[in-house]
Scaffold this active site. Structure first.
Site, PDB file in Angstrom:
ATOM      1  N   GLU A 128       0.775  -1.240   0.000  1.00 44.98           N
ATOM      2  CA  GLU A 128       0.000   0.000   0.000  1.00 44.98           C
ATOM      3  C   GLU A 128       0.807   1.291   0.000  1.00 44.98           C
ATOM      4  OE1 GLU A 128      -0.719  -2.461   2.248  1.00 44.98           O
ATOM      5  OE2 GLU A 128      -2.597  -3.213   1.451  1.00 44.98           O
ATOM      6  N   PRO A 129       2.036   1.340   0.500  1.00 40.91           N
ATOM      7  CA  PRO A 129       2.724   2.627   0.611  1.00 40.91           C
ATOM      8  C   PRO A 129       2.747   3.496  -0.650  1.00 40.91           C
ATOM      9  CG  PRO A 129       3.939   0.993   1.828  1.00 40.91           C
ATOM     10  CD  PRO A 129       2.834   0.261   1.098  1.00 40.91           C
TER      11      PRO A 129
END
Length: 193
Positions: free
Chosen positions: A121-122
């Site tokens: 997700e980052p």
């Protein structure tokens, strides 16, 4: 004890986006994106780059097309399904998409599997680089409109084509503007969340 690393898989990255904005329609094209992402020592570069590209596209949609609307009279959601909830398509992907992984750093203190880092997700928020590039494009367009160049621009996310067109503020937008007195007591067709 306030010692050690809170997150072993802490990661970071940077993105730069170049966009082209049609000030008459509000539509835009993402011409180029450059991303550098710190993933530690990559276990599989192809998978990591694919994760970065996918998360970027999701973040780009989140900040530019995925508008959530509901009917104020009934409270029902208006933007249901692909007919009126616009997720990114293949045409929204940057024409020139360059992703590189930060390499050559010693990760001595990193106690993870083979000094790798999480990458799912980052990169999502890196998609906001398109939103901020569009904001700069709107500011450049407004510089040519007398009286609005010095006004503060409040651009909400998602920056849909409608919002971008109205933010450019020119003679056509002013002609279409509804006076506040005519809006009083009226219930809008839809409301943004």
């Amino acid at each position: 004890t306030n010692e050690g690393m809170l997150y072993f898989y802490f990661t970071q990255g940077v993105a730069l986006a170049e966009v082209e904005l049609d000030t008459l329609t509000g539509s835009h094209t993402t011409r180029r994106v450059d991303i550098i992402m710190d993933v530690g020592k990559s276990l599989n570069k192809a998978i990591d780059i694919g994760q970065i590209e996918g998360a970027f596209a999701q973040g780009q949609g989140w900040t530019t097309t995925e508008e959530f609307l509901y009917f104020p009279s009934s409270g029902k959601i208006f933007t249901q399904g692909p007919g009126n909830y616009k997720i990114p398509s293949a045409m929204d992907i940057p024409r020139d998409f360059r992703v590189s992984l930060l390499e050559g750093l010693p990760y001595r203190g990193l106690k993870t599997i083979y000094s790798s880092k999480g990458i799912g997700e980052p990169p999502l928020f890196l998609g906001s680089s398109v939103f901020f590039a569009l904001r700069d494009a709107v500011l450049a367009a407004r510089a040519h409109s007398p009286g609005v160049a010095d006004e503060v621009l409040h651009l909400e996310s998602p920056a849909t084509a409608e919002i971008l067109r109205l933010a450019c503020v020119d003679e056509m937008v002013e002609l279409a503007r509804i006076p506040t007195a005519q809006k009083e007591g009226k219930i809008p067709f839809t409301v943004r969340i």
